[in-house]
Write a protein that holds these residues in place. Sequence first.
Motif, PDB file in Angstrom:
ATOM      1  N   ASN A 167     -12.962 -39.311  67.825  1.00 49.51           N
ATOM      2  CA  ASN A 167     -12.913 -38.012  68.325  1.00 49.51           C
ATOM      3  C   ASN A 167     -14.226 -37.358  68.283  1.00 49.51           C
ATOM      4  OD1 ASN A 167     -12.370 -34.845  67.599  1.00 49.51           O
ATOM      5  ND2 ASN A 167     -10.873 -35.473  68.866  1.00 49.51           N
ATOM      6  N   LYS A 168     -14.627 -36.818  69.443  1.00 49.27           N
ATOM      7  CA  LYS A 168     -15.901 -36.260  69.503  1.00 49.27           C
ATOM      8  C   LYS A 168     -16.333 -35.217  68.527  1.00 49.27           C
ATOM      9  CE  LYS A 168     -19.469 -34.045  72.625  1.00 49.27           C
ATOM     10  NZ  LYS A 168     -19.608 -32.638  71.864  1.00 49.27           N
ATOM     11  N   ARG A 169     -15.271 -34.239  68.247  1.00 51.87           N
ATOM     12  CA  ARG A 169     -15.254 -33.250  67.440  1.00 51.87           C
ATOM     13  C   ARG A 169     -15.258 -33.450  65.917  1.00 51.87           C
ATOM     14  NH1 ARG A 169     -15.302 -27.497  67.681  1.00 51.87           N
ATOM     15  NH2 ARG A 169     -14.447 -26.437  65.908  1.00 51.87           N
ATOM     16  N   GLU A 170     -14.347 -34.454  65.690  1.00 55.25           N
ATOM     17  CA  GLU A 170     -14.443 -34.816  64.308  1.00 55.25           C
ATOM     18  C   GLU A 170     -15.694 -35.570  63.990  1.00 55.25           C
ATOM     19  OE1 GLU A 170      -9.562 -35.638  63.772  1.00 55.25           O
ATOM     20  OE2 GLU A 170     -10.569 -37.463  64.608  1.00 55.25           O
ATOM     21  N   LEU A 171     -16.097 -36.410  64.703  1.00 53.65           N
ATOM     22  CA  LEU A 171     -17.354 -37.046  64.509  1.00 53.65           C
ATOM     23  C   LEU A 171     -18.460 -36.122  64.146  1.00 53.65           C
ATOM     24  CD1 LEU A 171     -18.666 -39.926  64.614  1.00 53.65           C
ATOM     25  CD2 LEU A 171     -19.689 -39.177  66.798  1.00 53.65           C
ATOM     26  N   GLU A 172     -18.530 -34.873  64.802  1.00 53.09           N
ATOM     27  CA  GLU A 172     -19.709 -34.020  64.632  1.00 53.09           C
ATOM     28  C   GLU A 172     -19.391 -33.149  63.605  1.00 53.09           C
ATOM     29  OE1 GLU A 172     -20.503 -33.423  69.686  1.00 53.09           O
ATOM     30  OE2 GLU A 172     -19.123 -32.322  68.607  1.00 53.09           O
ATOM     31  N   LEU A 173     -18.155 -32.887  63.056  1.00 49.43           N
ATOM     32  CA  LEU A 173     -17.973 -32.368  61.971  1.00 49.43           C
ATOM     33  C   LEU A 173     -18.367 -32.913  60.556  1.00 49.43           C
ATOM     34  CD1 LEU A 173     -14.328 -30.821  62.604  1.00 49.43           C
ATOM     35  CD2 LEU A 173     -16.474 -29.434  61.917  1.00 49.43           C
ATOM     36  N   GLY A 174     -18.322 -34.467  60.794  1.00 46.79           N
ATOM     37  CA  GLY A 174     -18.702 -35.232  59.553  1.00 46.79           C
ATOM     38  C   GLY A 174     -20.270 -35.190  59.651  1.00 46.79           C
ATOM     39  N   ALA A 175     -20.905 -35.338  60.710  1.00 43.37           N
ATOM     40  CA  ALA A 175     -22.456 -35.219  60.770  1.00 43.37           C
ATOM     41  C   ALA A 175     -22.933 -33.943  60.173  1.00 43.37           C
ATOM     42  CB  ALA A 175     -22.817 -35.307  62.161  1.00 43.37           C
TER      43      ALA A 175
ATOM     44  N   GLY B 124     -15.141 -44.240  58.681  1.00 42.69           N
ATOM     45  CA  GLY B 124     -14.806 -44.171  60.090  1.00 42.69           C
ATOM     46  C   GLY B 124     -15.032 -42.376  60.471  1.00 42.69           C
ATOM     47  N   GLY B 125     -14.892 -42.372  61.470  1.00 43.19           N
ATOM     48  CA  GLY B 125     -15.348 -40.960  62.306  1.00 43.19           C
ATOM     49  C   GLY B 125     -14.369 -39.812  62.193  1.00 43.19           C
ATOM     50  N   PHE B 126     -13.520 -39.888  61.368  1.00 44.39           N
ATOM     51  CA  PHE B 126     -12.031 -39.194  61.464  1.00 44.39           C
ATOM     52  C   PHE B 126     -12.897 -37.719  60.696  1.00 44.39           C
ATOM     53  CE2 PHE B 126     -10.619 -43.305  60.867  1.00 44.39           C
ATOM     54  CZ  PHE B 126      -9.960 -43.201  62.150  1.00 44.39           C
ATOM     55  N   THR B 127     -11.848 -36.668  60.725  1.00 48.74           N
ATOM     56  CA  THR B 127     -12.069 -35.510  60.161  1.00 48.74           C
ATOM     57  C   THR B 127     -12.408 -35.411  58.693  1.00 48.74           C
ATOM     58  OG1 THR B 127     -10.043 -34.660  61.489  1.00 48.74           O
ATOM     59  CG2 THR B 127     -10.970 -33.270  59.838  1.00 48.74           C
ATOM     60  N   PRO B 128     -13.655 -34.925  58.422  1.00 50.54           N
ATOM     61  CA  PRO B 128     -14.280 -34.929  57.302  1.00 50.54           C
ATOM     62  C   PRO B 128     -13.388 -33.980  56.155  1.00 50.54           C
ATOM     63  CG  PRO B 128     -15.599 -33.596  58.307  1.00 50.54           C
ATOM     64  CD  PRO B 128     -14.691 -34.092  59.259  1.00 50.54           C
ATOM     65  N   ARG B 129     -12.901 -34.605  54.900  1.00 51.70           N
ATOM     66  CA  ARG B 129     -12.422 -33.779  54.009  1.00 51.70           C
ATOM     67  C   ARG B 129     -13.005 -33.346  52.558  1.00 51.70           C
ATOM     68  NH1 ARG B 129      -8.367 -32.062  57.075  1.00 51.70           N
ATOM     69  NH2 ARG B 129      -7.078 -33.599  57.964  1.00 51.70           N
ATOM     70  N   GLY B 130     -13.998 -34.234  52.412  1.00 52.04           N
ATOM     71  CA  GLY B 130     -15.023 -34.004  51.416  1.00 52.04           C
ATOM     72  C   GLY B 130     -15.948 -35.058  50.985  1.00 52.04           C
ATOM     73  N   PHE B 131     -16.208 -35.337  49.795  1.00 51.08           N
ATOM     74  CA  PHE B 131     -17.396 -36.073  49.296  1.00 51.08           C
ATOM     75  C   PHE B 131     -16.872 -36.882  47.984  1.00 51.08           C
ATOM     76  CE2 PHE B 131     -19.729 -32.982  51.588  1.00 51.08           C
ATOM     77  CZ  PHE B 131     -20.296 -33.662  52.564  1.00 51.08           C
ATOM     78  N   SER B 132     -17.080 -37.877  47.841  1.00 54.75           N
ATOM     79  CA  SER B 132     -16.999 -38.630  46.423  1.00 54.75           C
ATOM     80  C   SER B 132     -18.343 -39.050  45.830  1.00 54.75           C
ATOM     81  CB  SER B 132     -16.438 -40.007  46.475  1.00 54.75           C
ATOM     82  OG  SER B 132     -17.036 -40.925  47.320  1.00 54.75           O
ATOM     83  N   PHE B 133     -18.602 -38.716  44.468  1.00 55.90           N
ATOM     84  CA  PHE B 133     -19.684 -38.571  43.793  1.00 55.90           C
ATOM     85  C   PHE B 133     -19.593 -39.692  42.656  1.00 55.90           C
ATOM     86  CE2 PHE B 133     -19.423 -34.150  45.706  1.00 55.90           C
ATOM     87  CZ  PHE B 133     -20.469 -34.272  46.355  1.00 55.90           C
ATOM     88  N   GLN B 134     -20.534 -40.766  42.691  1.00 56.14           N
ATOM     89  CA  GLN B 134     -20.644 -41.748  41.669  1.00 56.14           C
ATOM     90  C   GLN B 134     -21.770 -41.452  40.828  1.00 56.14           C
ATOM     91  OE1 GLN B 134     -20.738 -45.826  43.178  1.00 56.14           O
ATOM     92  NE2 GLN B 134     -21.711 -46.409  41.348  1.00 56.14           N
ATOM     93  N   THR B 135     -21.424 -40.426  39.505  1.00 53.73           N
ATOM     94  CA  THR B 135     -22.127 -39.916  38.715  1.00 53.73           C
ATOM     95  C   THR B 135     -21.589 -39.496  37.396  1.00 53.73           C
ATOM     96  OG1 THR B 135     -23.832 -38.346  38.470  1.00 53.73           O
ATOM     97  CG2 THR B 135     -21.841 -37.555  39.716  1.00 53.73           C
ATOM     98  N   GLU B 136     -22.341 -38.915  36.600  1.00 51.48           N
ATOM     99  CA  GLU B 136     -21.484 -38.422  35.245  1.00 51.48           C
ATOM    100  C   GLU B 136     -21.000 -37.238  35.402  1.00 51.48           C
ATOM    101  OE1 GLU B 136     -25.695 -37.202  32.842  1.00 51.48           O
ATOM    102  OE2 GLU B 136     -24.951 -39.365  33.024  1.00 51.48           O
TER     103      GLU B 136
END
Length: 463
Positions: free
Chosen positions: A439-447, A361-373
């Motif tokens: 929300n335009k701003r939330e989408l752009e923060l994610g990008a 979704g295009g909501f406020t970004p909180r971080g990232f998940s990483f599939q790795t060791e």
Amino acid sequence: MKYIALLALSLFINQATYAQLSNTELDSLEIRKIYDMSLLNGKSYKWLDHLSNEIGGRLSGSVDAQRAVDYTKKELESLGLDKVWLQPVMVPKWVRGAKEFSYVESAPGSTRNINITALGGSVSTPEGGTKAQVIEVQGIEDLAHYGEAQIKGKIVFFNRPMRADLINTFEAYGGCVDQRYAGAAEAAKYGAVGVLVRSMNLRLDDFPHTGSMGYGDTPVNKRIPAAAVSTNDAEYLSGLLKIVKTTEVYMKINSSQLEDVKSYNVIGEITGSEFPNEYIIVGGHLDSWDLGDGAHDDGAGVVQSMEVLRLLKEIGYKPKRSIRVVLFMNEENGLRGGNEYAAVAKKNGENHIFALESDSGGFTPRGFSFQTEKSKFQQFLAWKPLFEPYLIHSFTIDHGGADIGPLENGNIVLAGLRPDSQRYFDYHHASNDTFEFVNKRELELGAASMTSLIYLVDKYGLE
């Protein structure tokens, strides 16, 4: 003449200042430029407006899915990338048909309409619809408790809700989505004539939420129709069954499964200047369900991924490695696009080192998940302070994404953008997944967040 001299002096001073900065300080400045460009001169929201309001829902194999392919290819070509191309892939073509209809009958002539929608892949009901008594169960494992004696000839009502006490709403979704996907196949084994599944939604409303389902090895003549019912109507039906155990439901579904058709993944690339044979990809899925316009799922991920390459070009960054945007087709009901991209990459011997997906979704970004060791994860943790000024705090080891999953080979790092998930399932696979709720701003923060991570991976590579 005086102005030109002052400008030249300013550039000289800036270059001298830059030369004295540490890598961390330089990265911080570059990331600031990325966020500024996205928030002040972004294109993601405009692209999403077109996808949502000019094209609409993009069910695999549909005319609108092809229109989305044509549109995004054209927009990527306008960015001046080194390569843009279509990757053919055969996809399923399931057609919903006329709008579904259903009602509850508690006594002869005493009825109330309820909101249902066919699950993706469901067979149709008989021409006159299906009407039968209802039996409520709390999940697939409950079927064995009731057995054929109590289930045969009835409509099974799967009413296990998403757990509201789980902060991670995707965990709550994963805890009950099996009844949607496999409920019909399992209920048919006990002689059920249809299934209703409580919508995968944490709030109470009148929107039924569709989603993919499958019949496994159930013979075609034994397959039964399956529909999602809104959470409000699930509550009503459950309460009624406690009072009137002979309650019946009528349901009419008009869907059909046609032959597979050709569609495409849309791919654009900036070729690397130093390591062109090392590939970094960023992507989302171009297809969506047909009830809304797929703005959050996954129009947002598509336009954010396109914006990553545009932003890198806008700030004048020249990637060392080849960076691709991949707009996958058919994530919702088959994952054909993701599987095809991985198969072609393997056939061509391409070395993919990192893949980032946006499909939450295009909501406020909180971080990232990483599939790795854990050892590789430490490199990403070291970059976390660069994101904290933008309130990106959550770096976790977890699932990367469905479309990039087939690329897993033990070496590549898979990652996912993780926005705030609390509202996502209010819209997921429902008719209210529309542009007005992004929300335009939330989408752009994610990008901007995605672009910043891609910039760091490209600049430093992976250890």
